[in-house]
Design a protein around this motif. Structure first.
Motif, PDB file in Angstrom:
ATOM      1  N   PHE A  35       2.469  -8.249  -2.588  1.00 32.21           N
ATOM      2  CA  PHE A  35       3.669  -8.194  -3.425  1.00 32.21           C
ATOM      3  C   PHE A  35       4.355  -6.834  -3.278  1.00 32.21           C
ATOM      4  CE2 PHE A  35       1.837 -11.596  -6.426  1.00 32.21           C
ATOM      5  CZ  PHE A  35       2.549 -12.587  -5.783  1.00 32.21           C
ATOM      6  N   GLY A  36       3.567  -5.785  -3.078  1.00 33.93           N
ATOM      7  CA  GLY A  36       4.119  -4.462  -2.759  1.00 33.93           C
ATOM      8  C   GLY A  36       5.153  -3.941  -3.735  1.00 33.93           C
ATOM      9  N   CYS A  37       4.958  -4.137  -5.033  1.00 34.85           N
ATOM     10  CA  CYS A  37       5.935  -3.694  -6.032  1.00 34.85           C
ATOM     11  C   CYS A  37       6.173  -2.183  -5.939  1.00 34.85           C
ATOM     12  CB  CYS A  37       5.456  -4.061  -7.427  1.00 34.85           C
ATOM     13  SG  CYS A  37       5.204  -5.851  -7.647  1.00 34.85           S
ATOM     14  N   SER A  38       7.418  -1.775  -6.076  1.00 32.09           N
ATOM     15  CA  SER A  38       7.794  -0.372  -5.884  1.00 32.09           C
ATOM     16  C   SER A  38       7.098   0.564  -6.849  1.00 32.09           C
ATOM     17  CB  SER A  38       9.311  -0.224  -6.041  1.00 32.09           C
ATOM     18  OG  SER A  38       9.716  -0.580  -7.359  1.00 32.09           O
ATOM     19  N   TYR A  39       6.801   0.081  -8.069  1.00 35.46           N
ATOM     20  CA  TYR A  39       6.244   0.940  -9.101  1.00 35.46           C
ATOM     21  C   TYR A  39       4.718   0.891  -9.173  1.00 35.46           C
ATOM     22  CZ  TYR A  39       6.587  -3.685 -11.186  1.00 35.46           C
ATOM     23  OH  TYR A  39       6.515  -5.031 -11.396  1.00 35.46           O
ATOM     24  N   CYS A  40       4.072   0.159  -8.297  1.00 33.02           N
ATOM     25  CA  CYS A  40       2.627  -0.042  -8.397  1.00 33.02           C
ATOM     26  C   CYS A  40       1.863   1.274  -8.258  1.00 33.02           C
ATOM     27  CB  CYS A  40       2.148  -1.025  -7.337  1.00 33.02           C
ATOM     28  SG  CYS A  40       0.384  -1.408  -7.480  1.00 33.02           S
ATOM     29  N   TYR A  41       1.094   1.619  -9.286  1.00 31.82           N
ATOM     30  CA  TYR A  41       0.351   2.883  -9.296  1.00 31.82           C
ATOM     31  C   TYR A  41      -0.737   2.932  -8.225  1.00 31.82           C
ATOM     32  CZ  TYR A  41      -3.127   0.185 -11.933  1.00 31.82           C
ATOM     33  OH  TYR A  41      -4.035  -0.763 -12.323  1.00 31.82           O
ATOM     34  N   VAL A  42      -1.152   1.759  -7.707  1.00 30.21           N
ATOM     35  CA  VAL A  42      -2.205   1.733  -6.685  1.00 30.21           C
ATOM     36  C   VAL A  42      -1.738   2.407  -5.395  1.00 30.21           C
ATOM     37  CG1 VAL A  42      -3.843   0.259  -5.424  1.00 30.21           C
ATOM     38  CG2 VAL A  42      -3.084  -0.392  -7.711  1.00 30.21           C
ATOM     39  N   ARG A  43      -0.431   2.501  -5.217  1.00 33.58           N
ATOM     40  CA  ARG A  43       0.109   3.201  -4.052  1.00 33.58           C
ATOM     41  C   ARG A  43      -0.421   4.631  -3.966  1.00 33.58           C
ATOM     42  NH1 ARG A  43       5.013   1.359  -1.712  1.00 33.58           N
ATOM     43  NH2 ARG A  43       5.786  -0.584  -2.597  1.00 33.58           N
ATOM     44  N   LYS A  44      -0.706   5.229  -5.118  1.00 31.70           N
ATOM     45  CA  LYS A  44      -1.153   6.624  -5.169  1.00 31.70           C
ATOM     46  C   LYS A  44      -2.662   6.762  -5.363  1.00 31.70           C
ATOM     47  CE  LYS A  44       2.632   8.829  -4.382  1.00 31.70           C
ATOM     48  NZ  LYS A  44       2.736   9.741  -3.223  1.00 31.70           N
ATOM     49  N   LEU A  49      -3.962   5.572  -0.056  1.00 29.82           N
ATOM     50  CA  LEU A  49      -3.615   6.864   0.533  1.00 29.82           C
ATOM     51  C   LEU A  49      -4.339   7.120   1.848  1.00 29.82           C
ATOM     52  CD1 LEU A  49      -3.485   9.164  -2.634  1.00 29.82           C
ATOM     53  CD2 LEU A  49      -1.561   8.260  -1.312  1.00 29.82           C
ATOM     54  N   PHE A  50      -5.555   6.585   1.974  1.00 40.86           N
ATOM     55  CA  PHE A  50      -6.320   6.797   3.206  1.00 40.86           C
ATOM     56  C   PHE A  50      -6.074   5.710   4.246  1.00 40.86           C
ATOM     57  CE2 PHE A  50      -9.022   9.121   0.067  1.00 40.86           C
ATOM     58  CZ  PHE A  50      -8.795  10.390   0.586  1.00 40.86           C
ATOM     59  N   ARG A  51      -5.169   4.807   3.923  1.00 36.74           N
ATOM     60  CA  ARG A  51      -4.820   3.730   4.845  1.00 36.74           C
ATOM     61  C   ARG A  51      -3.624   4.169   5.692  1.00 36.74           C
ATOM     62  NH1 ARG A  51      -7.595  -1.588   4.335  1.00 36.74           N
ATOM     63  NH2 ARG A  51      -6.570  -2.877   5.892  1.00 36.74           N
ATOM     64  N   LYS A  52      -3.577   3.760   6.917  1.00 38.74           N
ATOM     65  CA  LYS A  52      -2.467   4.151   7.797  1.00 38.74           C
ATOM     66  C   LYS A  52      -1.386   3.076   7.835  1.00 38.74           C
ATOM     67  CE  LYS A  52      -5.238   7.166  10.753  1.00 38.74           C
ATOM     68  NZ  LYS A  52      -5.688   7.453  12.142  1.00 38.74           N
ATOM     69  N   GLU A  53      -1.373   2.220   6.807  1.00 45.41           N
ATOM     70  CA  GLU A  53      -0.364   1.164   6.703  1.00 45.41           C
ATOM     71  C   GLU A  53       0.314   1.283   5.351  1.00 45.41           C
ATOM     72  OE1 GLU A  53      -2.190  -2.738   8.498  1.00 45.41           O
ATOM     73  OE2 GLU A  53      -3.801  -1.555   7.616  1.00 45.41           O
ATOM     74  N   ASP A  54       1.548   0.853   5.270  1.00 49.20           N
ATOM     75  CA  ASP A  54       2.293   0.918   4.019  1.00 49.20           C
ATOM     76  C   ASP A  54       1.763  -0.096   3.017  1.00 49.20           C
ATOM     77  OD1 ASP A  54       3.954   2.904   5.018  1.00 49.20           O
ATOM     78  OD2 ASP A  54       5.432   1.462   5.773  1.00 49.20           O
ATOM     79  N   TRP A  55       1.750   0.314   1.759  1.00 47.38           N
ATOM     80  CA  TRP A  55       1.346  -0.596   0.681  1.00 47.38           C
ATOM     81  C   TRP A  55       2.234  -1.833   0.691  1.00 47.38           C
ATOM     82  CZ3 TRP A  55      -2.658  -1.466  -2.207  1.00 47.38           C
ATOM     83  CH2 TRP A  55      -2.532  -2.235  -3.378  1.00 47.38           C
ATOM     84  N   GLY A  56       1.605  -2.983   0.611  1.00 44.36           N
ATOM     85  CA  GLY A  56       2.353  -4.232   0.636  1.00 44.36           C
ATOM     86  C   GLY A  56       2.352  -4.904   1.993  1.00 44.36           C
ATOM     87  N   THR A  57       1.824  -4.203   3.029  1.00 45.31           N
ATOM     88  CA  THR A  57       1.828  -4.764   4.387  1.00 45.31           C
ATOM     89  C   THR A  57       0.439  -5.175   4.861  1.00 45.31           C
ATOM     90  OG1 THR A  57       1.518  -2.623   5.517  1.00 45.31           O
ATOM     91  CG2 THR A  57       3.790  -3.281   4.981  1.00 45.31           C
ATOM     92  N   TRP A  58      -0.580  -4.957   4.015  1.00 44.32           N
ATOM     93  CA  TRP A  58      -1.957  -5.271   4.424  1.00 44.32           C
ATOM     94  C   TRP A  58      -2.763  -5.831   3.265  1.00 44.32           C
ATOM     95  CZ3 TRP A  58      -5.851  -2.682   1.815  1.00 44.32           C
ATOM     96  CH2 TRP A  58      -5.455  -1.537   1.105  1.00 44.32           C
ATOM     97  N   VAL A  59      -3.707  -6.703   3.608  1.00 46.44           N
ATOM     98  CA  VAL A  59      -4.609  -7.288   2.621  1.00 46.44           C
ATOM     99  C   VAL A  59      -5.974  -7.495   3.270  1.00 46.44           C
ATOM    100  CG1 VAL A  59      -5.109  -9.274   1.147  1.00 46.44           C
ATOM    101  CG2 VAL A  59      -2.747  -8.519   1.436  1.00 46.44           C
TER     102      VAL A  59
END
Length: 276
Positions: A35-44, A49-59
């Motif tokens: 879903f990759g919501c813009s405000y999702c705190y999991v992004r931080k 943070l240790f992933r080399k892919e953008d949040w919302g592009t991997w599962v």
């Protein structure tokens, strides 16, 4: 394109702490969320943070989740008098991948055989309707919490364009409530809404929880600030809504339609019910 990977997990039930300190465990059927919501705190959080892919592009799919749940629960029953589970804290258990992978469904099947004392299901996806029968089988042991941040789909498209439409979520809430399944609307995080939002919520469910960036991102708003969400508000001339006091407007409006004891704020609305 979503990068989907299957993985084996050695521990499914994670001891809960912090915001979820009232629970025994948190449970995440997946790592990542498309879903990759813009405000999702999991992004931080480190998981992203240790992933080399953008949040919302991997599962990552926890392929052996059902089997691991049974093993973890047997251990938990030996240690804890009561077991409560929050599903999920850093992913959506009903994100699109679940439609084919059915990891969450397999877990609910296992829970119908080996139930926790309480299960809190947090989602924003109408896909949960598929498992209505399994959730109903848990009776009073379950609470379905559906994220409904706003009643304005144009606002939803600004902040979470790939998340399901608001009307579809409200429809699921109404269906589950009519089936007698404990249900709540989670206005979290609170986004700009119309004058009809409070009355719509009150006519759909008998329990509403309201949270915002300043109370609910686990860092008193610091994670959200680092995401640059305020910029979105300014770009769309919604600055007045990005404020620690904004949530009080909805609380006040809801009290015109619902008893105060059915309205919760932040952490109180996400904790297990207190047994009397």
């Amino acid at each position: 394109m979503i990068n989907i990977t299957e993985k084996m997990t050695k521990q499914l039930l994670t001891p809960a702490s912090g915001f979820l300190e009232g629970y025994t465990f948190s449970l995440n059927p997946y790592i990542g969320c498309s879903f990759g919501c813009s405000y999702c705190y999991v992004r931080k959080m480190p998981v992203n943070l240790f992933r080399k892919e953008d949040w919302g592009t991997w599962v990552d799919i926890k392929k052996n989740a059902k089997e691991q749940y049974i093993r973890d629960m047997k251990k938990a029953r030996k240690k804890y008098e009561s077991v409560s589970i929050f599903m999920s804290s850093s992913t959506d258990p009903y994100q699109p991948t679940e439609s084919d992978a059915e990891i969450t469904r397999s877990l609910l099947e296992a829970m119908n055989e080996e139930p926790p004392d309480f299960l809190f299901v947090q989602t924003r996806s109408p896909l949960v309707k598929r498992d209505l029968g399994l959730l109903k089988g848990l009776g009073e042991r379950v609470l379905l919490s559906m994220t409904v941040e706003t009643d304005l789909d144009e606002v939803r498209r600004i902040f979470s364009p790939t998340a399901p439409p608001i009307a579809a979520r409200m429809s699921v809430l109404k269906k589950f409530a009519s089936e007698g399944i404990p249900t709540q609307a989670a206005v979290a995080p609170l986004l700009p809404f119309s004058d009809n939002f409070a009355s719509t919520l009150a006519s759909t469910v008998n329990r509403v929880t309201i949270d915002d960036y300043f109370m609910g991102d686990g860092s008193k708003g610091k994670r959200t600030t680092s995401l640059g969400i305020e910029k979105l508000y300014k770009e769309h001339k919604l600055e007045e809504w990005y404020h620690p006091e904004a949530y009080k407007k909805l609380v006040e409006e809801l009290t015109r339609y619902m008893p105060k004891e059915q309205i919760f704020v932040s952490q109180d609305g996400f904790l297990p019910p207190v047994k009397k």
